[in-house]
Design an enzyme around this catalytic site. Structure first.
Site, mmCIF file in Angstrom:
data_model
loop_
_atom_site.group_PDB
_atom_site.id
_atom_site.type_symbol
_atom_site.label_atom_id
_atom_site.label_comp_id
_atom_site.label_asym_id
_atom_site.label_seq_id
_atom_site.Cartn_x
_atom_site.Cartn_y
_atom_site.Cartn_z
ATOM 1 N N CYS A 193 -16.273 -9.401 5.760
ATOM 2 C CA CYS A 193 -15.666 -8.118 5.410
ATOM 3 C C CYS A 193 -14.436 -8.324 4.525
ATOM 4 C CB CYS A 193 -15.295 -7.384 6.692
ATOM 5 S SG CYS A 193 -14.532 -5.784 6.379
ATOM 6 N N CYS B 262 0.355 0.407 10.289
ATOM 7 C CA CYS B 262 -0.102 -0.640 9.375
ATOM 8 C C CYS B 262 0.999 -1.510 8.764
ATOM 9 C CB CYS B 262 -0.924 -0.016 8.246
ATOM 10 S SG CYS B 262 -1.696 -1.302 7.220
ATOM 11 N N CYS C 259 -19.443 -6.591 3.834
ATOM 12 C CA CYS C 259 -18.813 -5.309 4.149
ATOM 13 C C CYS C 259 -17.532 -5.220 3.331
ATOM 14 C CB CYS C 259 -18.498 -5.273 5.641
ATOM 15 S SG CYS C 259 -17.585 -3.802 6.152
ATOM 16 N N CYS D 292 0.834 -1.207 0.000
ATOM 17 C CA CYS D 292 0.000 0.000 0.000
ATOM 18 C C CYS D 292 0.874 1.265 0.000
ATOM 19 C CB CYS D 292 -0.916 -0.016 1.223
ATOM 20 S SG CYS D 292 -2.048 1.384 1.240
ATOM 21 N N CYS E 203 0.310 5.042 6.909
ATOM 22 C CA CYS E 203 -0.343 4.831 8.210
ATOM 23 C C CYS E 203 0.659 4.135 9.155
ATOM 24 C CB CYS E 203 -1.596 3.975 8.046
ATOM 25 S SG CYS E 203 -2.648 4.571 6.691
ATOM 26 N N ARG F 130 -17.831 -2.764 18.106
ATOM 27 C CA ARG F 130 -17.076 -3.993 17.815
ATOM 28 C C ARG F 130 -15.732 -4.023 18.536
ATOM 29 N NH1 ARG F 130 -17.226 -4.172 12.403
ATOM 30 N NH2 ARG F 130 -19.274 -5.073 12.659
ATOM 31 N N CYS G 205 -19.471 1.566 8.866
ATOM 32 C CA CYS G 205 -18.697 0.978 9.949
ATOM 33 C C CYS G 205 -17.487 1.888 10.103
ATOM 34 C CB CYS G 205 -18.281 -0.443 9.560
ATOM 35 S SG CYS G 205 -17.114 -1.186 10.703
HETATM 36 N N1 SAM Z 1 -6.749 0.413 3.169
HETATM 37 C C1 SAM Z 1 -8.032 0.618 3.682
HETATM 38 C C2 SAM Z 1 -8.103 1.750 4.694
HETATM 39 O O1 SAM Z 1 -7.086 2.137 5.237
HETATM 40 O O2 SAM Z 1 -9.221 2.229 4.937
HETATM 41 C C3 SAM Z 1 -8.665 -0.623 4.302
HETATM 42 C C4 SAM Z 1 -7.849 -1.579 5.117
HETATM 43 S S1 SAM Z 1 -7.138 -0.930 6.616
HETATM 44 C C5 SAM Z 1 -5.992 -2.203 7.054
HETATM 45 C C6 SAM Z 1 -8.479 -1.028 7.775
HETATM 46 C C7 SAM Z 1 -8.236 -0.587 9.191
HETATM 47 O O3 SAM Z 1 -7.474 -1.540 9.902
HETATM 48 C C8 SAM Z 1 -7.473 0.696 9.438
HETATM 49 O O4 SAM Z 1 -8.257 1.839 9.261
HETATM 50 C C9 SAM Z 1 -7.071 0.553 10.884
HETATM 51 O O5 SAM Z 1 -8.046 1.150 11.715
HETATM 52 C C10 SAM Z 1 -7.031 -0.962 11.099
HETATM 53 N N2 SAM Z 1 -5.658 -1.415 11.386
HETATM 54 C C11 SAM Z 1 -4.652 -1.548 10.505
HETATM 55 N N3 SAM Z 1 -3.523 -1.973 11.108
HETATM 56 C C12 SAM Z 1 -3.824 -2.117 12.425
HETATM 57 C C13 SAM Z 1 -3.064 -2.506 13.568
HETATM 58 N N4 SAM Z 1 -1.771 -2.817 13.482
HETATM 59 N N5 SAM Z 1 -3.676 -2.546 14.763
HETATM 60 C C14 SAM Z 1 -4.988 -2.221 14.859
HETATM 61 N N6 SAM Z 1 -5.751 -1.842 13.820
HETATM 62 C C15 SAM Z 1 -5.176 -1.784 12.614
HETATM 63 C C1 DTB Z 2 -11.338 -2.625 11.712
HETATM 64 O O1 DTB Z 2 -11.680 -1.615 12.367
HETATM 65 N N1 DTB Z 2 -10.436 -3.503 12.100
HETATM 66 C C2 DTB Z 2 -10.233 -4.511 11.082
HETATM 67 C C3 DTB Z 2 -11.291 -4.131 10.018
HETATM 68 N N2 DTB Z 2 -11.855 -2.925 10.534
HETATM 69 C C4 DTB Z 2 -10.905 -3.980 8.618
HETATM 70 C C5 DTB Z 2 -8.831 -4.590 10.607
HETATM 71 C C6 DTB Z 2 -7.834 -4.841 11.717
HETATM 72 C C7 DTB Z 2 -6.515 -5.019 11.093
HETATM 73 C C8 DTB Z 2 -5.458 -5.388 12.074
HETATM 74 C C9 DTB Z 2 -4.142 -5.512 11.438
HETATM 75 C C10 DTB Z 2 -4.058 -6.610 10.413
HETATM 76 O O2 DTB Z 2 -4.493 -7.755 10.680
HETATM 77 O O3 DTB Z 2 -3.465 -6.385 9.347
HETATM 78 FE FE1 SF4 Z 3 -2.884 1.236 3.337
HETATM 79 FE FE2 SF4 Z 3 -2.789 0.117 5.743
HETATM 80 FE FE3 SF4 Z 3 -3.205 2.726 5.536
HETATM 81 FE FE4 SF4 Z 3 -5.140 1.010 4.729
HETATM 82 S S1 SF4 Z 3 -4.383 1.283 6.832
HETATM 83 S S2 SF4 Z 3 -4.420 2.823 3.650
HETATM 84 S S3 SF4 Z 3 -3.859 -0.681 3.972
HETATM 85 S S4 SF4 Z 3 -1.335 1.627 4.920
#
Ligand code: SAM
Ligand code: DTB
Ligand code: SF4
Length: 334
Positions: free
Chosen positions: A97, A60, A129, A53, A57, A261, A189
């Site tokens: 989802c 992430c 979702c 990506c 973030c 959730r 959500c």
């Molecule tokens: N790329 C899209 C976005 O950012 O909206 C969708 C996927 S993104 C991985 C969805 C959500 O996962 C993020 O908004 C964040 O709140 C959650 N997330 C990602 N990494 C995480 C982590 N290490 N711990 C907890 N939540 C995480």
């Molecule tokens: C949300 O709030 N938490 C989920 C879902 N919406 C998409 C994602 C959590 C991701 C945690 C890090 C991972 O497994 O990559």
């Molecule tokens: Fe990309 Fe992760 Fe940010 Fe979603 S949360 S936009 S997957 S870097």
């Protein structure tokens, strides 16, 4: 308790700082006015396009710029996704989802595939979702027509703290996407992550923003940060459970008709800690051994936990019926 969308920071802050047992009691009492407290919505997640990506973030593991050892994977095939959804349904999930590591949705072949996945999973009578990053109203309409029920797009934190976590897009971008999702008639959500180094005030401010949207998000995921090696937040310590409980209970008291959730981070919580989160008004979880890329408690442990606590999984769309019934009663009262 009536639904409101004119919360002030000081009102929300007072709720957040209520003595803990009192806060849990109040949240639980309110929760029962809107929901059957013995039912928990079980959702499953699948990463249909993993890693690589372009966003930054800080939490992430899927951001291309961090070395997290994650194997990137191109868009999955429709049939593989559908067969995974079937297994999740057999294991008690009513919502599925689909997540993609995209900054935004583009009108290309991969999006066509997502539309197909949505339509097939919807035909299995599951709530579908998607979480695909930023989306336009036209794209959201296309998903809605294919049978999408909800779109996940988290605010993650307060507007002030957001800048410390993400620089490649703005808080307003996030809000604009939520607006597009609403205009398409989808349910929202949207929630956040705690444990990224934000202050209590940031959590309260995020909840005020969510609760003051024209219509409350139907589901509010509260994630505890999973600190992943290689990300800028790798050194963050596990959040004390009391802060998770406070955030969940405050969300429930401000958005009583929404599903709260208990999302990422259950893997680091004991059964007792999770029980307290349910008591504080959480009524939804992500099930399955994996979230998107990180581990989650396994299905048999979750089944045992549900037995111990006397919880049963909700049917698809069941909560919607409960909410509508409640709204009808309220209108009759006026
Ligand atoms: N790329 C899209 C976005 O950012 O909206 C969708 C996927 S993104 C991985 C969805 C959500 O996962 C993020 O908004 C964040 O709140 C959650 N997330 C990602 N990494 C995480 C982590 N290490 N711990 C907890 N939540 C995480
Ligand atoms: C949300 O709030 N938490 C989920 C879902 N919406 C998409 C994602 C959590 C991701 C945690 C890090 C991972 O497994 O990559
Ligand atoms: Fe990309 Fe992760 Fe940010 Fe979603 S949360 S936009 S997957 S870097």
């Amino acid at each position: 308790m009536k639904l409101r969308n004119n919360w002030t920071f000081s009102e929300a802050n007072e709720i957040y700082n209520t003595p803990l047992l009192e806060l849990i009691f109040l949240a639980n009492k309110t929760h029962r006015e809107y929901f059957d407290a013995s039912k928990v919505q079980v959702s499953s997640l699948l990463s249909i396009k993993t890693g690589g990506c372009p966003e930054d973030c800080a939490y992430c593991p899927q951001a291309a710029r961090y070395n997290t050892g994650l194997n990137a994977h191109k868009m999955m095939d429709v049939k593989d996704v559908v067969s995974k959804a079937k297994i999740a349904k057999e294991n008690g999930s009513s919502r599925y989802c689909l997540g993609a590591a995209w900054r935004e949705v583009r009108d290309n072949r991969d999006f066509d595939k997502v539309v197909e996945m949505v339509s097939e999973i919807n035909a299995m009578d599951m709530e579908v979702c998607c979480t695909l990053g930023m989306i336009t109203e036209d794209q959201a309409n296309r998903l809605k027509e294919a049978g999408l029920y909800a779109y996940n797009h988290n605010l993650d934190s307060s507007k002030d703290f957001y800048k410390d976590i993400i620089s490649t897009r703005t808080y307003q971008d996030r809000l604009d996407t939520l607006g597009n999702v609403r205009s398409a008639g989808l349910t929202i959500c949207s929630g956040g992550i705690i444990g990224m180094g934000e202050k209590d005030d940031d959590r309260v401010k995020m909840l005020v923003t969510l609760a003051n949207l024209e219509k409350h998000p139907e589901s509010v995921p509260i994630n505890a940060l999973i600190s992943v090696e290689g990300t800028p937040l790798e050194k963050q310590k596990k959040i004390p459970i009391w802060e998770m409980i406070r955030t969940i209970a405050t969300a429930k008291l401000m958005m009583p008709a929404s599903m709260i959730r208990l999302s990422a981070g259950r893997i680091n919580m004991s059964d007792t800690e999770q029980a307290l989160c349910f008591l504080a008004g959480a009524n939804s979880i992500f099930a399955g051994d994996k979230l998107l890329t990180t581990p989650n408690p396994n299905t048999s442990d979750d089944k045992k936990l549900f037995e111990i606590l006397g919880l049963t999984p909700m049917q698809a769309f069941e909560h919607k019926a409960i909410r509508e019934e409640k709204r009808k009663l309220e209108q009759e009262e006026v």
